[in-house]
Design an enzyme around this catalytic site. Sequence first.
Site, PDB file in Angstrom:
ATOM      1  N   GLU A  56       0.866  -1.184   0.000  1.00 52.51           N
ATOM      2  CA  GLU A  56       0.000   0.000   0.000  1.00 52.51           C
ATOM      3  C   GLU A  56       0.901   1.232   0.000  1.00 52.51           C
ATOM      4  O   GLU A  56       1.794   1.342   0.848  1.00 52.51           O
ATOM      5  CB  GLU A  56      -0.893   0.006   1.234  1.00 52.51           C
ATOM      6  CG  GLU A  56      -1.870  -1.142   1.322  1.00 52.51           C
ATOM      7  CD  GLU A  56      -2.681  -1.075   2.603  1.00 52.51           C
ATOM      8  OE1 GLU A  56      -3.656  -0.295   2.657  1.00 52.51           O
ATOM      9  OE2 GLU A  56      -2.333  -1.789   3.558  1.00 52.51           O
ATOM     10  N   ARG A 271       5.413 -13.515   9.451  1.00 47.98           N
ATOM     11  CA  ARG A 271       6.037 -12.194   9.388  1.00 47.98           C
ATOM     12  C   ARG A 271       7.385 -12.204  10.081  1.00 47.98           C
ATOM     13  O   ARG A 271       7.692 -13.072  10.899  1.00 47.98           O
ATOM     14  CB  ARG A 271       5.138 -11.152  10.061  1.00 47.98           C
ATOM     15  CG  ARG A 271       3.844 -10.887   9.344  1.00 47.98           C
ATOM     16  CD  ARG A 271       3.040  -9.799  10.034  1.00 47.98           C
ATOM     17  NE  ARG A 271       3.767  -8.530  10.037  1.00 47.98           N
ATOM     18  CZ  ARG A 271       3.242  -7.386  10.492  1.00 47.98           C
ATOM     19  NH1 ARG A 271       2.013  -7.352  10.969  1.00 47.98           N
ATOM     20  NH2 ARG A 271       3.942  -6.285  10.450  1.00 47.98           N
ATOM     21  N   LYS A 281       3.528   2.767  11.036  1.00 49.08           N
ATOM     22  CA  LYS A 281       3.548   4.174  10.636  1.00 49.08           C
ATOM     23  C   LYS A 281       3.113   5.075  11.791  1.00 49.08           C
ATOM     24  O   LYS A 281       3.743   6.106  12.062  1.00 49.08           O
ATOM     25  CB  LYS A 281       2.619   4.364   9.434  1.00 49.08           C
ATOM     26  CG  LYS A 281       2.534   5.802   8.942  1.00 49.08           C
ATOM     27  CD  LYS A 281       1.605   5.904   7.737  1.00 49.08           C
ATOM     28  CE  LYS A 281       1.511   7.357   7.258  1.00 49.08           C
ATOM     29  NZ  LYS A 281       0.629   7.484   6.088  1.00 49.08           N
TER      30      LYS A 281
END
Length: 578
Positions: A56, A271, A281
Site C-alpha cells: 500500500e 512475518r 507508521k
Amino acid sequence: ERLTSGGMVGGDAAKFHRPGENHRTDGYQMTPNTLALLEEHSRVTGGRVFTRFPPEPNGILHIGHAKAINFNFGYARAHGGECYLRYDDTNPEKEEEKYFVGIKDMVQWLGYQPYKITYASDNFDQLYAWAQELIRRDKAYVCHQKFEEIKGINPPPSPWRDRPIEESLSLFEDMRMGKLDEGEATLRMKTTLEDGKQDPVAYRIKFVPHHRTGSKWCIYPTYDYTHCLCDSIENITHSLCTKEFQSRRSSYYWLCNALDIYCPVQWEYGRLNLNYAVVSKRKILRLVDAGVVHDWDDPRLFTLTALRRRGFPATAINLFCARVGVTMSLTTLDPCMLEACVRDVLNVTAPRAMAVLEPIPVTLLNRTDQAETLTVPDFPSEPSRGSHPVRWSNRIFIEKSDFINAPLSSAEKGYKRWTLDQSVGLRHAGLVLFVDRVEKDSTSGDVKHIYATWRLATDCASDKSLKPKAFIHWVSDIDHVPCEVRLYDRLFTVKNPEEHPEGMLAAINKNSLVTLTKALVDSSVLSAPLYAQFQFERHGFFSVDPDSDSAVSAEKPTSRKLVFNLTVKLREDAGKIV
C-alpha cells in the site's frame, strides 16, 4: 544470489505447487470450469512462476517488507519466473507520491527489477464491471448498515442481504454517480471469512480524488475485493502473503470462483519482527512528533531508508532474509543477527581508513617536518585489492582513549596501549613511540599535547622492554579531513517497547545517539559518494551520511563537509542492551 534464492525456495516454500497445478493444493476450491481456466492460464504464462509484491503506498517500507520483497522476487527468480510490483492504491486519502517513489527505490536498492510496475487502479473499470456481475449472480448486495454496526466478529446480520438484485444494481450505480453520501451505503459480498466474519465489504463511498484517476470515481474497492481479482488479471501463480491474511483465503477462492475467472493459489508465511524496534507508521510518526527521531530515515529506525542511511548494504539485508528463511510461523529476532550479516558483507567490501574520533596531537621530536608518503592497503589481508597514500611528517593525531597519562601500574589490568612508561606502535608506519613529555590543559587537567620520540619497530622487536604490546591507528596532521561522526545504539532499552507499562516513550535509550564534531579522518575518503562505506580501523564500519556535501566543490577541492554514521562496531558489544 545463490544463498539469497536458496533461502526463498527452501523450508515451507518447497511445498508450493507447480505452475498450472493449482488444483493439487490442499484447500483449493474448484468449479466445473477450473481445469479449462488453468489450461488457458498456463498457455498465457508459458508455465512460468509469476508473483507480485503488492504494498500500500501509504508509508515507508521496513525490515519486514524486506522479507516480503525477497520472498516474492526471490521465489520467482529462483524458478525462472517474474515478479510484479503492484501498488494497492485503493485508499486515496492516505496515499502520497513520495511513498510510490520510495517503494520503487527500495525494491531496486535491494537488487530487484520488477517485471512490470502496475496499480490496482489500472483495473478500476474491470473491478466495477465484475462487482455488477456479482450482484447479477446474487452474490453481492448494497447495504446501509453503518461502519460501527458491522465492525467486529459477530455483527448483526444485514436486513438488506436479500434485497432484489435490480434494486442493488440501481443503488450501486447511484453510489458510483455520487448520489449517496459517505457511509450511507456499501457493497457487501455474500460470503463468510475463515474467522467467522460475514459479508465483507467490497466497495465503499469516498469523495476523495485519486492520484491517478482524478475525480472519476467516488467509490473505491477494498483489499478483500481487489487483491485476488488483480492477482487473477495478472495471472499470478503464487499469491504470497503474511499469516494475518490466512482468514481471507476462503473468500479469495470464493470470489474468483463466483466470477468464474482464473483463481491463483494463496500461500501464507510468517512475518518477520525485530526486538528493540517499532515499524508501524503511527508509532514512528509519534517518535518523530516527540522529537525522539528526526524522520523516517533516522538511522536508529528499521525502515529500509533508515537502514540504507546507516550504511547497511542491501546485500546484507538480503543475506539476513535468506538466513531467516521462510516459515509459516512468526519470527522475532534480535537485531544482532542482522548486524552479523552486515559485518559479514562489509568485512569484504568496505575499504579501510584511519579515523580519530577524539583526537590528541602528538609531535615526534626526533623526526623532521619534511613530508613523506606511506602506502596504506585498503584491505590489509588482501593488499592486491588496492591502497591509498597517506602523507605525513612529524605531527600526528591519536585517539584520546589510546593514551593514559600515568604509569602502566595505574592502568587497568591487561591494558596494552600507550602510557608514560609503555611504548605503543603506529599502524602501517613501522614506528614505536615513547613518551617524552605531556602538556596538560591548565584548567581541566586533560591531556593537551604529547611529545614523543620514535624508533623503528624492527629495532624493538627483540627487546621486551621496547617491543610494543599494541599498534594504534592515527591520522596525519597534513593529510586529513575534519568530519562529524554519529555513534548509534539501540533506540529502546527493552525488547518490546510497545509493551512497556509506562508507554513506548518511557523505553527510549537516552544514549542512542552520540555526536562527535571534532573527529578527523584520512584524506582517502574525501571524494567518497554519499552512502559509501568504510571500515575505520579499530572502531567499526561507517557510512557517508546524506547530510554531507554531495561532492567536493571546485572552489574548495581539498575540503568537504563530511558526516559519518556508525553502521556497526567491528564485533558485537557484549555490554549492549540485549
